[in-house]
Design an enzyme around this catalytic site. Structure first.
Site, PDB file in Angstrom:
ATOM      1  N   THR A 110     -13.755  -4.466 -58.365  1.00 29.21           N
ATOM      2  CA  THR A 110     -13.512  -5.567 -59.926  1.00 29.21           C
ATOM      3  C   THR A 110     -12.522  -6.094 -60.352  1.00 29.21           C
ATOM      4  OG1 THR A 110     -14.909  -3.169 -60.934  1.00 29.21           O
ATOM      5  CG2 THR A 110     -14.306  -5.040 -62.221  1.00 29.21           C
ATOM      6  N   ARG A 166      -8.417  -2.311 -54.004  1.00 25.31           N
ATOM      7  CA  ARG A 166      -7.908  -0.354 -54.228  1.00 25.31           C
ATOM      8  C   ARG A 166      -8.266  -0.491 -53.350  1.00 25.31           C
ATOM      9  NH1 ARG A 166      -7.995  -0.599 -61.189  1.00 25.31           N
ATOM     10  NH2 ARG A 166      -7.222  -2.774 -61.062  1.00 25.31           N
ATOM     11  N   HIS A 201      -4.367   1.003 -63.916  1.00 25.38           N
ATOM     12  CA  HIS A 201      -4.172   2.588 -64.527  1.00 25.38           C
ATOM     13  C   HIS A 201      -4.346   3.487 -63.254  1.00 25.38           C
ATOM     14  CE1 HIS A 201      -8.618   1.324 -64.345  1.00 25.38           C
ATOM     15  NE2 HIS A 201      -9.019   2.749 -64.223  1.00 25.38           N
ATOM     16  N   LYS A 222      -4.165  -8.428 -55.569  1.00 28.16           N
ATOM     17  CA  LYS A 222      -5.372  -8.525 -55.711  1.00 28.16           C
ATOM     18  C   LYS A 222      -4.968 -10.123 -55.989  1.00 28.16           C
ATOM     19  CE  LYS A 222      -4.882  -8.410 -60.845  1.00 28.16           C
ATOM     20  NZ  LYS A 222      -5.740  -8.639 -61.740  1.00 28.16           N
ATOM     21  N   ASP A 265      -1.384   0.403 -70.280  1.00 23.66           N
ATOM     22  CA  ASP A 265      -1.002   1.162 -68.355  1.00 23.66           C
ATOM     23  C   ASP A 265       0.187   0.750 -67.136  1.00 23.66           C
ATOM     24  OD1 ASP A 265      -1.600  -1.566 -67.836  1.00 23.66           O
ATOM     25  OD2 ASP A 265      -3.586  -1.611 -66.655  1.00 23.66           O
ATOM     26  N   ASP A 299      -1.703  -4.222 -68.352  1.00 20.40           N
ATOM     27  CA  ASP A 299      -2.502  -5.168 -68.513  1.00 20.40           C
ATOM     28  C   ASP A 299      -3.334  -5.000 -69.647  1.00 20.40           C
ATOM     29  OD1 ASP A 299      -4.511  -3.917 -67.014  1.00 20.40           O
ATOM     30  OD2 ASP A 299      -5.310  -5.773 -66.070  1.00 20.40           O
ATOM     31  N   ARG A 300      -3.159  -3.264 -69.951  1.00 18.98           N
ATOM     32  CA  ARG A 300      -4.155  -2.592 -70.829  1.00 18.98           C
ATOM     33  C   ARG A 300      -3.310  -2.468 -72.333  1.00 18.98           C
ATOM     34  NH1 ARG A 300      -8.554   0.735 -68.080  1.00 18.98           N
ATOM     35  NH2 ARG A 300      -9.627  -0.423 -66.340  1.00 18.98           N
ATOM     36  N   THR A 313     -18.515  -6.990 -66.168  1.00 14.42           N
ATOM     37  CA  THR A 313     -17.332  -6.272 -66.653  1.00 14.42           C
ATOM     38  C   THR A 313     -16.097  -7.558 -65.218  1.00 14.42           C
ATOM     39  OG1 THR A 313     -18.055  -4.595 -66.679  1.00 14.42           O
ATOM     40  CG2 THR A 313     -16.144  -4.331 -66.362  1.00 14.42           C
ATOM     41  N   GLU A 365     -13.465  -3.505 -73.526  1.00 16.11           N
ATOM     42  CA  GLU A 365     -14.109  -1.638 -73.765  1.00 16.11           C
ATOM     43  C   GLU A 365     -13.481  -1.302 -73.561  1.00 16.11           C
ATOM     44  OE1 GLU A 365     -14.784   0.273 -71.903  1.00 16.11           O
ATOM     45  OE2 GLU A 365     -14.771  -0.481 -70.097  1.00 16.11           O
ATOM     46  N   SER A 366     -12.292  -1.435 -72.062  1.00 19.22           N
ATOM     47  CA  SER A 366     -11.572  -0.905 -71.258  1.00 19.22           C
ATOM     48  C   SER A 366     -10.152  -0.983 -71.695  1.00 19.22           C
ATOM     49  CB  SER A 366     -11.958  -0.795 -69.439  1.00 19.22           C
ATOM     50  OG  SER A 366     -11.942  -2.543 -69.190  1.00 19.22           O
ATOM     51  N   ARG A 375     -20.664   4.919 -64.698  1.00 20.34           N
ATOM     52  CA  ARG A 375     -19.991   4.923 -66.421  1.00 20.34           C
ATOM     53  C   ARG A 375     -20.878   4.672 -67.265  1.00 20.34           C
ATOM     54  NH1 ARG A 375     -14.653   4.280 -65.825  1.00 20.34           N
ATOM     55  NH2 ARG A 375     -14.104   2.548 -63.622  1.00 20.34           N
TER      56      ARG A 375
HETATM   57  C1  VG1 Z   1     -12.777  -0.940 -64.455  1.00 16.74           C
HETATM   58  C2  VG1 Z   1     -12.877  -1.729 -66.351  1.00 16.74           C
HETATM   59  C3  VG1 Z   1     -13.295  -2.783 -66.333  1.00 16.74           C
HETATM   60  C4  VG1 Z   1     -11.528  -3.777 -65.431  1.00 16.74           C
HETATM   61  C5  VG1 Z   1     -11.305  -3.226 -64.313  1.00 16.74           C
HETATM   62  C6  VG1 Z   1     -10.003  -4.170 -64.014  1.00 16.74           C
HETATM   63  O1  VG1 Z   1     -13.562  -1.563 -63.797  1.00 16.74           O
HETATM   64  O2  VG1 Z   1     -14.465  -0.801 -66.451  1.00 16.74           O
HETATM   65  O3  VG1 Z   1     -13.471  -3.656 -67.754  1.00 16.74           O
HETATM   66  O4  VG1 Z   1     -11.663  -5.089 -65.682  1.00 16.74           O
HETATM   67  O5  VG1 Z   1     -11.273  -1.779 -64.381  1.00 16.74           O
HETATM   68  O6  VG1 Z   1      -9.072  -3.015 -65.090  1.00 16.74           O
HETATM   69  P1  VG1 Z   1     -14.732  -0.687 -63.214  1.00 16.74           P
HETATM   70  O7  VG1 Z   1     -15.603  -1.411 -62.096  1.00 16.74           O
HETATM   71  O8  VG1 Z   1     -14.207   0.372 -62.540  1.00 16.74           O
HETATM   72  O9  VG1 Z   1     -15.576  -0.230 -64.796  1.00 16.74           O
HETATM   73  V1  VG1 Z   1      -7.201  -2.818 -64.690  1.00 16.74           V
HETATM   74  O10 VG1 Z   1      -5.869  -2.958 -65.621  1.00 16.74           O
HETATM   75  O11 VG1 Z   1      -7.665  -1.634 -63.404  1.00 16.74           O
HETATM   76  O12 VG1 Z   1      -6.611  -4.070 -63.746  1.00 16.74           O
HETATM   77 CO    CO Z   2      -4.656  -2.193 -65.826  1.00 18.65          CO
END
Ligand code: VG1
Ligand code: CO
Length: 540
Positions: A17, A21, A113, A125, A276, A280-281, A343, A363-364, A495
């Protein structure tokens, strides 16, 4: 001085995503960082003579990885490299610097996070010249390149001193160690009314910002306490630590429990916020009221015109598919388009670049605007403060007034972590296979109205992204969404996102209101039987 060395091909370097990682020990394998970074550089167009931005969230292994990346960048044709002092750049600040300095892109080191430390998580990334996460076409090309790589290029030179700002050289290449906060703070000042917020603090307004021992500490301290005059101590856990003090730098009511306790206690300040690992969060807490990220997105969109940067209103809105539909209601009221994307922030990039949307979110706990191409935690906090200053309302009153106008979307996310991958995939497959038969199914008090596997056609470039999660809409104005996480580093995470709209009743208990939706979703997904879990690992 340039060495061309044999590269190892690792089979697991497929970005998810948000970049690649993995656990730190995976990244520490000899040649692992080098192979992935060479694959990125081979994929970047126009790198000859270009500027590259490098920075990370300060987690364990950040400094080591940065030294490798700087030396590789210097051997791969870039002419100027900007790196945050101490190796730090929050994700939104990296996006800001890429845009402000006309860079071809940036390498951002973060696992967001996820916990850090020698056994914790790490990530890499690449963001492109618009400052945003590279699109899927790019990340797929990077992955393809990792499978055919023979060599990587690196300068054989001593490490760069990351702690002193100013220019140095790596071979012919200029490395500029920059203040990680300056460009970002200057941008914030053009978007929100610093004077109005400063007046709020002068009037005795109290807030707590929990930086969770992660990268936002220096940003929040410089802006909230330094520029806006919030009392010293407003920002807590303000020093970035390689292991985040042993905490999980995920701003939600569970992991930011101290903040929640303060905000629901007898001496709650006027406003609470957290961010976080990579900044970004954001989490927003009003006195005695947690604001769901989906509601926060809708509230920011509805009130953005109160801030100088958005005085002319917003062009449109976007939310990721599992995010509640609260933002759609605001878009409808404003008469602007609303987009539903998969997402991950990378799907907002084209919409932002094309000027179709001004504000977007997930939503995250991610909210952002067209000021950068990443979600931006501190920006959301500042926009909230601007709204509080402009309206003179308490934060909880802002939320309740929003519900009174638009109705309330009760919302929760249930995460089932570290599941057996085959079991999780089986659950999704089972749902997918039955989609056509689901409409009309009665589950307790709910009836399935529609069921599909979300596919997205980007309206700007026409690219199609399929299989982005199962959406079940119930006739009773409720919804359940199933998807598998793309950021986890061990096993699979399911999820389950549940929501229910109520136009008139706004004081319900979220858990009770959503219970029938949760029950229906568990039955449809055969969650207990297939995962062996009676309850989710975490509910946020
Ligand atoms: C999660 C969240 C998604 C967010 C992504 C990266 O992805 O659900 O909304 O964009 O993390 O955020 P996933 O595929 O685990 O649901 V961050 O702040 O971790 O860069
Ligand atoms: Co983040």
């Amino acid at each position: 001085m340039t060495d061309t060395r044999p590269a190892t091909r690792f089979p697991d370097q497929k970005p998810g995503t948000s970049g690649l990682r993995k656990k730190v020990p995976v990244f520490r394998q000899p040649g692992y960082v080098e192979s992935f970074v060479q694959a990125i550089f081979d994929t970047v167009e126009g790198r000859d003579g270009a500027t590259l931005v490098v920075g990370g969230d300060g987690r364990f292994f950040n400094r080591e990885a940065i030294q490798v990346i700087l030396k590789m960048a210097a051997a791969n044709g870039f002419s100027r490299i900007l790196v945050g002092q101490g190796g730090l750049l929050s994700t939104p600040a990296a996006s800001c610097v890429i845009r402000a300095r006309g860079a071809v892109g940036g390498v951002i080191l973060s696992a967001s996070h996820n916990p850090g430390g020698p056994e914790g998580d790490f990530g890499i990334k690449f963001n492109g010249r618009n400052g945003g996460p590279a699109p899927e076409s790019f990340t797929e090309a990077v992955f393809a390149r990792t499978t055919s790589l023979d060599t990587y290029r690196i300068l054989d030179v001593p490490d760069v001193d990351l702690d002193r700002t100013g220019e140095t050289r790596l071979g012919e290449v200029v490395v500029d160690v920059i203040d990680p906060v300056a460009d970002y703070a200057a941008l914030m000042e053009t978007l929100v009314d610093f004077e109005a917020i400063a007046a709020l603090f002068r009037g005795g307004f109290r807030m707590r910002f929990d930086a969770m021992s992660a990268v936002t500490g220096p940003y929040a301290t410089a802006i909230l306490e330094g520029r806006l005059g919030a009392p010293a101590g407003t920002v807590v856990n303000a020093v970035p630590l390689p292991d985040f003090g042993g905490h999980h730098p995920d701003p939600n009511p569970i992991h930011a429990a101290d903040l929640m306790a303060l905000m629901t206690g007898p001496d709650a300040p006027d406003f609470g916020a957290a961010s976080d690992g990579d900044g970004d969060r954001n989490m927003i807490v009003a006195p005695h009221l947690f604001v769901t990220p989906s509601d926060s997105l809708a509230i920011l969109a509805a009130n953005a015109h109160l801030a100088p940067g958005y005085r002319d209103g917003i062009a449109g809105l976007a939310r990721s598919m599992p995010t509640s539909r609260a933002a759609d209601r605001v878009a409808a009221a404003l008469g602007v388009p609303a987009y539903e994307t998969p997402t991950g922030w990378k799907f907002f990039g084209n919409l932002l670049d094309a000027g179709r949307i001004t504000i977007c979110g997930e939503e995250s706990a991610g909210t952002g605007s067209d000021h950068v191409r990443e979600k931006d935690g501190l920006w959301a906090v500042l926009l909230w403060l601007n709204i509080l200053a402009a309206t003179g309302k308490r934060a909880d009153a802002v939320v309740r007034d929003h519900w009174a106008t638009f109705g309330r979307d009760y919302y929760a996310r249930h995460d089932y972590e570290e599941l057996d991958t085959a079991a999780a995939e089986g659950l999704m497959r089972h749902l997918r296979d039955r989609l056509a038969t689901l409409p009309g199914t009665r589950l307790g008090s709910l009836t399935v109205a529609t069921a599909d596997d979300f596919a997205y056609t980007d309206p700007v470039d026409g690219s199609v992204t399929a299989r982005q999660g199962i959406r079940i809409a119930f006739a009773e104005d409720a919804r359940a969404v199933f998807r598998l996480s793309g950021t986890g580093t061990s096993g699979a995470t399911l999820r389950l996102y549940v929501e229910r709209f109520d136009r008139t009743r706004h004081d319900g208990d979220t858990k009770a209101v959503l219970a029938p939706v949760v029950e229906a979703a568990r039955a449809l997904g055969e969650i207990v039987a297939r995962t062996g879990r009676a309850e989710p690992s975490i509910v946020t």
